[in-house]
Design a protein around this motif. Structure first.
Motif, PDB file in Angstrom:
ATOM      1  N   THR A 274       1.024  -1.436  -0.375  1.00 22.53           N
ATOM      2  CA  THR A 274      -0.024  -0.324  -0.127  1.00 22.53           C
ATOM      3  C   THR A 274       1.147   1.435  -0.167  1.00 22.53           C
ATOM      4  OG1 THR A 274      -0.188   0.136   1.743  1.00 22.53           O
ATOM      5  CG2 THR A 274      -1.886  -1.064   1.824  1.00 22.53           C
ATOM      6  N   GLU A 275      -0.099   2.142  -0.279  1.00 25.83           N
ATOM      7  CA  GLU A 275       0.870   3.843  -0.066  1.00 25.83           C
ATOM      8  C   GLU A 275       1.617   3.553   0.890  1.00 25.83           C
ATOM      9  OE1 GLU A 275       1.750   5.600  -2.328  1.00 25.83           O
ATOM     10  OE2 GLU A 275       1.383   3.654  -3.971  1.00 25.83           O
ATOM     11  N   ARG A 276       1.114   3.595   2.357  1.00 33.01           N
ATOM     12  CA  ARG A 276       0.912   3.825   3.136  1.00 33.01           C
ATOM     13  C   ARG A 276       2.577   3.023   3.664  1.00 33.01           C
ATOM     14  NH1 ARG A 276       2.145   6.498   7.833  1.00 33.01           N
ATOM     15  NH2 ARG A 276       2.240   5.686   9.581  1.00 33.01           N
ATOM     16  N   ARG A 278       4.848   1.728   1.676  1.00 35.18           N
ATOM     17  CA  ARG A 278       6.270   2.402   0.893  1.00 35.18           C
ATOM     18  C   ARG A 278       6.288   3.487   1.490  1.00 35.18           C
ATOM     19  NH1 ARG A 278       5.942   0.210  -3.737  1.00 35.18           N
ATOM     20  NH2 ARG A 278       4.036  -0.795  -5.402  1.00 35.18           N
ATOM     21  N   GLU A 279       5.460   4.561   1.716  1.00 39.58           N
ATOM     22  CA  GLU A 279       6.046   6.087   2.954  1.00 39.58           C
ATOM     23  C   GLU A 279       6.743   5.161   3.698  1.00 39.58           C
ATOM     24  OE1 GLU A 279       4.322   8.836   6.136  1.00 39.58           O
ATOM     25  OE2 GLU A 279       2.971   7.941   4.560  1.00 39.58           O
ATOM     26  N   ASN A 282      10.472   3.455   2.847  1.00 44.67           N
ATOM     27  CA  ASN A 282      11.202   4.632   1.951  1.00 44.67           C
ATOM     28  C   ASN A 282      11.383   5.241   3.001  1.00 44.67           C
ATOM     29  OD1 ASN A 282      11.238   3.707  -0.479  1.00 44.67           O
ATOM     30  ND2 ASN A 282       9.369   4.964  -1.314  1.00 44.67           N
TER      31      ASN A 282
END
Length: 400
Positions: A274-276, A278-279, A282
């Motif tokens: 999910t974008e979360r 990935r955030e 990273n």
């Protein structure tokens, strides 16, 4: 994301061969040079003798490996001269076979007081010095009676600084052994990634890791597998988990060759991230990279921790050890012990030198949600920091 091609744990095991058998142990000449360095430091600090218990330091200096026991068994290193090995009398035949650095073997019978034997041997040494330094791994049940028998004849201190000054600077041979262990353990890591499937348990994963290390000829040390929310906690949770699509996966593992350890952690998602996720991944990657770039020759160990922590606090995590954020130090030394000097933590002003080996693992923890830890081991070369293994590229490409 999941591995592009599934390969079962059984298939991977069948492909592993014993790589450890070809690795030569530390030579007698190197062991002798270690003792000579220790003795030089002892003479500079008025230490008459160092007592080594059944620890990795005993192995480091003498090449002898003994298991811990309620019976006193170890070695005395005088400031000059050969080691004196201490052994229960009935264990002497076995002790003889373990000796790599020549020295007297002093024995004690079951009804005798071995602490008195050690105290009298040390006080009777012709070596100079007014201090006895204890291996920090010496159990109190041994150090206390030895100290009592010595009384006022010698000052008693810990040998931590003396031992660390030797052990935290690795030789080229040590670096090469660790490199072999790290390369092999990274293969195990990749095999875990390739073998994951929905419904697999953390117990099945850790059992495979142990079997894989053994197939490679290594001595398995530990394996941790955490799925989903459990990844948020640095040392996991006290129960097994089952893998589901979309779970964050954290795998930490280690094994050793000739007592030299590997230690690697990878974090990724089973399925699509999910974008979360990935955030968070990273952000961890940035902290991990900042620690590496701060690890410069001559810099204090604490600067490496500060660099990683600043990345996270600047992004709104923490501060300090608060979560969401980084609740522990950024790294630890690695060698014959999984955790040893130098420690990458605030307050440690030890300056980085060629030959130092330590982890880079500034974990980002979000309790109740998930966590990300990327752990790689750094060694300090004459030019600066070098990773033993290639770091994860991205959450989708944890192995290049």
């Amino acid at each position: 994301m999941s591995a592009p091609v599934y390969k079962s744990f059984e298939q991977s095991l069948a492909e592993f061969d014993n790589i450890a058998a070809a690795v030569a142990p530390i030579s007698v000449e190197e062991l002798q040079s270690r003792i000579a360095k220790l003795q030089g430091l002892m003479r500079e600090t008025d230490v008459k003798a160092v007592y080594l218990d059944t620890s990795t330091s005993l192995t480091y200096f003498t090449g002898m490996t003994l298991g811990a026991s309620e019976r006193l068994h170890g070695a005395i290193i005088p400031s000059t001269g050969a080691p004196i090995y201490i052994s229960p009398a009935f264990e002497e035949p076995k002790t003889v076979t373990l000796v790599r650095i020549e020295g007297e073997i002093a024995t004690w019978e079951e009804h005798e007081d071995p602490a008195l034997l050690v105290a009298n041997l040390i006080c009777g040494l012709p070596a100079e010095g007014q201090v006895l330094a204890f291996d920090p791994a010496t159990p109190f049940m041994f150090s206390s009676p030895i100290t009592a028998h010595i009384g006022a004849r010698l000052k008693i201190i810990g040998a931590s600084d003396l031992i660390a000054a030797c052990r935290q600077i690795k030789s080229a041979t040590e670096i090469a052994i660790i490199q072999t262990a790290m390369t092999a353990s990274l293969r195990v890591h990749k095999a875990v990634w390739e073998g994951l499937y929905e419904g697999v348990s953390t117990t099945e994963v850790t059992d495979f890791i142990a079997a894989a290390h053994q197939k490679l000829g290594m001595r398995h040390v530990f394996a941790a597998a955490q799925f989903g929310e459990a990844t948020a906690y640095p040392h996991g949770v006290p129960y097994a988990q089952t893998l589901n699509k979309g779970d964050m996966v954290l795998i930490d593992l280690g094994a050793h060759i000739h007592r030299y350890c590997s230690d690697i952690t990878r974090t990724y998602v089973f399925g699509e991230a999910t974008e979360r996720q990935r955030e968070l991944w990273n952000m961890e990657k940035k902290a991990h990279r900042a620690a590496f770039e701060a690890a410069q020759l001559g810099s204090p160990c604490e600067d490496v921790d500060a660099a990683a922590r600043k990345v996270l606090t600047d992004a709104g995590y923490g501060p300090d050890y608060q979560v969401p954020g980084l609740p522990h130090r950024t790294g630890h030394g690695l060698g014959m012990d999984l955790h040893e000097n130098p420690f990458i933590v605030r307050g440690n002003k030890t300056r980085l030198q060629p030959g130092m080996v330590f982890s880079d693992e500034p974990m980002l923890c979000v309790y109740g949600e998930c966590g990300v830890r990327l752990e790689d081991i750094i060694y300090m070369s004459e030019e600066g920091p070098v990773f033993f293994t290639e770091p994860a590229h991205s959450i989708d490409r944890p192995f290049g």
